[in-house]
Design a protein around this motif. Structure first.
Motif, short mmCIF file in Angstrom:
data_model
loop_
_atom_site.label_atom_id
_atom_site.label_comp_id
_atom_site.label_asym_id
_atom_site.label_seq_id
_atom_site.Cartn_x
_atom_site.Cartn_y
_atom_site.Cartn_z
N THR A 39 -19.96 -14.49 -3.72
CA THR A 39 -19.24 -13.93 -2.58
C THR A 39 -17.74 -14.01 -2.78
N THR A 40 -17.26 -15.20 -3.16
CA THR A 40 -15.81 -15.39 -3.29
C THR A 40 -15.26 -14.65 -4.51
N THR A 41 -16.00 -14.66 -5.61
CA THR A 41 -15.55 -13.91 -6.79
C THR A 41 -15.47 -12.42 -6.47
N GLY A 42 -16.47 -11.91 -5.75
CA GLY A 42 -16.43 -10.51 -5.34
C GLY A 42 -15.21 -10.20 -4.49
N GLY A 43 -14.88 -11.12 -3.56
CA GLY A 43 -13.68 -10.93 -2.73
C GLY A 43 -12.42 -10.90 -3.56
N MET A 44 -12.32 -11.81 -4.52
CA MET A 44 -11.15 -11.85 -5.40
C MET A 44 -11.03 -10.57 -6.23
N VAL A 45 -12.15 -10.07 -6.74
CA VAL A 45 -12.13 -8.84 -7.54
C VAL A 45 -11.67 -7.65 -6.69
N ILE A 46 -12.14 -7.61 -5.43
CA ILE A 46 -11.71 -6.53 -4.53
C ILE A 46 -10.20 -6.59 -4.32
N ILE A 47 -9.67 -7.79 -4.07
CA ILE A 47 -8.23 -7.94 -3.86
C ILE A 47 -7.46 -7.53 -5.12
N ALA A 48 -7.94 -7.95 -6.29
CA ALA A 48 -7.27 -7.57 -7.54
C ALA A 48 -7.26 -6.05 -7.70
N ALA A 49 -8.39 -5.41 -7.39
CA ALA A 49 -8.47 -3.96 -7.53
C ALA A 49 -7.54 -3.24 -6.56
N MET A 50 -7.45 -3.74 -5.33
CA MET A 50 -6.59 -3.10 -4.34
C MET A 50 -5.10 -3.31 -4.66
N LEU A 51 -4.77 -4.48 -5.19
CA LEU A 51 -3.38 -4.68 -5.62
C LEU A 51 -3.05 -3.73 -6.76
N ALA A 52 -3.98 -3.57 -7.68
CA ALA A 52 -3.77 -2.60 -8.76
C ALA A 52 -3.64 -1.18 -8.21
N ALA A 53 -4.36 -0.89 -7.11
CA ALA A 53 -4.28 0.44 -6.49
C ALA A 53 -2.88 0.73 -5.97
N PHE A 54 -2.14 -0.34 -5.56
CA PHE A 54 -0.76 -0.13 -5.12
C PHE A 54 0.09 0.44 -6.25
N ALA A 55 -0.30 0.18 -7.48
CA ALA A 55 0.46 0.70 -8.62
C ALA A 55 0.27 2.19 -8.81
N THR A 56 -0.62 2.80 -8.02
CA THR A 56 -0.83 4.25 -8.11
C THR A 56 -0.20 5.00 -6.95
N LEU A 57 0.32 4.27 -5.95
CA LEU A 57 0.87 4.93 -4.76
C LEU A 57 2.24 5.55 -5.07
N GLU A 58 2.46 6.74 -4.53
CA GLU A 58 3.73 7.44 -4.68
C GLU A 58 4.29 7.76 -3.30
N ALA A 59 5.44 8.39 -3.27
CA ALA A 59 6.10 8.69 -1.99
C ALA A 59 5.31 9.70 -1.16
N ASP A 60 4.48 10.52 -1.82
CA ASP A 60 3.74 11.56 -1.09
C ASP A 60 2.23 11.32 -1.11
N THR A 61 1.81 10.11 -1.46
CA THR A 61 0.37 9.80 -1.45
C THR A 61 -0.16 9.92 -0.02
N PRO A 62 -1.29 10.60 0.19
CA PRO A 62 -1.85 10.71 1.55
C PRO A 62 -1.99 9.33 2.19
N ILE A 63 -1.58 9.22 3.43
CA ILE A 63 -1.52 7.91 4.07
C ILE A 63 -2.89 7.30 4.26
N TRP A 64 -3.94 8.14 4.30
CA TRP A 64 -5.29 7.59 4.48
C TRP A 64 -5.69 6.74 3.29
#
Length: 532
Positions: free
Chosen positions: A349-374
């Motif tokens: 459970t906890t490892t899965g939570g950590m992996v999700i957080i790591a993936a979402m932090l990495a997702a911030f590296a794909t955001l741009e000024a015009d990325t859809p807000i959703w």
């Protein structure tokens, strides 16, 4: 004591009068927690107003604003451990009442501060009160719920953090739309009065029935060591330079004092905390997970505010609303995380939570000024989901690893590592963000006068302020600032993701695969309770 719910009397250790009102008590504890967590998120919205010259604000400088935030963090983190020990010794209800009263008085004084210096001092008073509130809430919880109900109760308690994250910026934005800047502090006072009244009525007192002798040397060493360490971390983040002599001296001295604390505690016959608890790999891994997840999460919270407000142009209130998915996910999943733990164990459970957080932090590296807000909203929701599946199981592991009578110490240790991890995350990742931004934009500011060039390179807010003074000529500079910030945010997000991956490895290696069952014949100390 036996009840109809427990006819055999097996395992019942909570007095019946307390057991019947346990959920109402949890509500009071969450109200107390809400005040402490809410305050910092509200202040973030008011920073810009407070920096405005009188009579609108206090005319606080950037450095004064940072210390208005950090004075609270410094006192809070430095005293958490000692506050937990005092709660175990003097009684958690007494400590909770005293902490809330101090927090309320500090809030009222902060609301009517006449200068930035006064605000900083009164914020420190608020941190003092909060240090006694935070560990006591979880310690009381452990003493009003039976062991089998503790995971559910802790999950609901953790969900309270999500509520505070959601309503803090929104409440701050509404208050600032209708009242003066001090209202963001004054709003705490009626909530504190309500919490005090309910606590006197509902909450039983509990303490360690055999606390042993006072350990003044250990207490002093822990406070001095933590204050020096956190001060160094904060200062390094402010300067964006962890090689500065003052920063290195403070952090080095703090670590040295904390090492002396550990050595002294190992040799003492009446230690404040039995350091042998850390020989338990499960306990140590859970503590490390708390620190690492807040390191990563506080860092992303820091730069996401600049992304939504400076790059995307949302108001503070709108930014607060954008955070709702993160809070909603915590409120939805934190109370239910125990169901996954029951089925798959703490490790998965906890490892899965950590992996999700790591993936979402990495997702911030794909955001741009015009990325859809959703897309940002989905990222926030999944961040909250990952957080919920870490906080609940890890908190349960920490609190159940120590005897119930040491609940204050266990809660204080958990919160101390959380605060230090969060402070380190803001300082280190904030420094990474600042350095990457300055490096990327430096060459593009060559057209500006020397004085303006230095000021504009400090942060995206500073660059946009200079651009606003240039009129139409500043439009190109705005685009340049946005590009530089996005690059810096991407770099910082990947650093945060790396820390979350480290956390995933730690919990995958050391947390138990399934919830360990209580051992037969285990001796348990009876709860010392009053107000039955």
């Amino acid at each position: 004591m036996t009840t109809s719910a427990d006819p055999a009397g097996q395992g019942r250790r909570i007095p019946e009068a307390v057991h019947r009102r346990r959920w109402a008590i949890l509500g009071v504890l969450m109200l107390s927690l809400l005040i402490v967590v809410l305050d910092n998120s509200i202040l973030n919205v008011a920073i810009k107003t407070i920096s405005t010259p009188a009579p609108t604000g206090l005319g606080a400088t950037q450095s004064e604003l940072e210390w208005a935030i950090n004075a609270y963090t410094l006192v809070f983190a430095g005293l958490l451990f000692s506050a937990g020990l005092l709660g175990d010794r003097l009684g958690r209800k007494k400590v909770l009442l005293g902490g809330l009263a101090v927090f309320g008085i500090g809030s009222a004084l902060a609301a009517f501060s006449g200068s930035p210096g006064e605000l900083i001092a009164f914020r420190a008073v608020m941190g003092l009160g909060a240090a006694f509130v935070m560990p006591a809430t979880l310690a009381v919880l452990m003493n009003v719920f039976e062991r089998e109900e503790q995971p559910k109760a802790i999950g609901i308690w953790a969900g309270g953090v999500g509520i505070a994250i959601a309503i803090g910026p929104i409440t701050g934005g509404v208050l600032l739309d209708h009242f003066w800047w001090g209202s963001v502090f004054l709003v705490n006072v009626p909530i504190v009065l309500l919490a005090l009244a309910l606590m006197l009525w509902l909450v039983p007192d509990s303490r360690d029935p055999a606390p042993g002798r006072i350990d003044p040397v250990g207490v002093v060493l822990s406070v001095v060591g933590l204050v020096l360490l956190v001060y160094g971390i904060i200062k390094g983040g402010q300067l964006a330079d962890f090689t500065d002599a003052t920063v290195l001296a403070s952090i080095g001295a703090g670590l040295a004092v904390l090492v002396a604390f550990v050595v002294f505690e190992k040799r003492s016959d009446h230690p404040s905390i039995d350091v042998t608890y850390f020989r338990n790999q499960v306990f140590s891994a859970a503590i490390a997970a708390i620190a690492l997840v807040f390191f990563a999460l506080m860092g992303v919270t820091f730069f996401s505010v600049f992304y939504t407000q400076s790059v995307r142009g949302y108001s503070p209130l709108e930014t607060g609303l954008l955070m709702l998915p993160l809070a909603a996910a915590q409120m939805i999943f934190a109370p239910r995380a125990r169901l996954l733990v029951d089925r798959f164990g703490n490790r998965a459970t906890t490892t899965g939570g950590m992996v999700i957080i790591a993936a979402m932090l990495a997702a911030f590296a794909t955001l741009e000024a015009d990325t859809p807000i959703w897309i940002l909203e989905v990222v926030f929701f999944l961040l909250g989901t990952g957080m919920a599946h870490i906080m609940t199981p890890v908190s349960v592991v920490i609190m159940q690893a120590l005897p119930r009578e040491k609940a204050g110490s266990a809660s204080a240790l958990s919160n101390t590592f959380r605060q230090v991890g969060g402070a380190l995350g803001i300082a280190v990742l904030g420094s990474v963000l600042s350095t990457a931004y300055r490096t990327d934009i430096e060459d593009k500011l060559a057209v500006l006068p020397a004085g303006a060039r230095h000021a504009a390179g400090e942060s995206i807010e500073a660059t946009l302020a200079v651009a606003a003074k240039l009129g139409p000529q500043g439009r190109d500079l705005v685009g340049t600032a946005n590009d530089a910030f996005l690059h810096a945010m991407h770099v910082t997000a990947l650093w945060g993701a790396g820390v979350a991956v480290l956390g995933a490895i730690v919990v995958a290696l050391f947390l138990p695969g399934r919830t360990p069952a209580p051992q037969q014949g285990e001796e348990e100390t009876e709860l010392v309770a009053a107000g039955e």
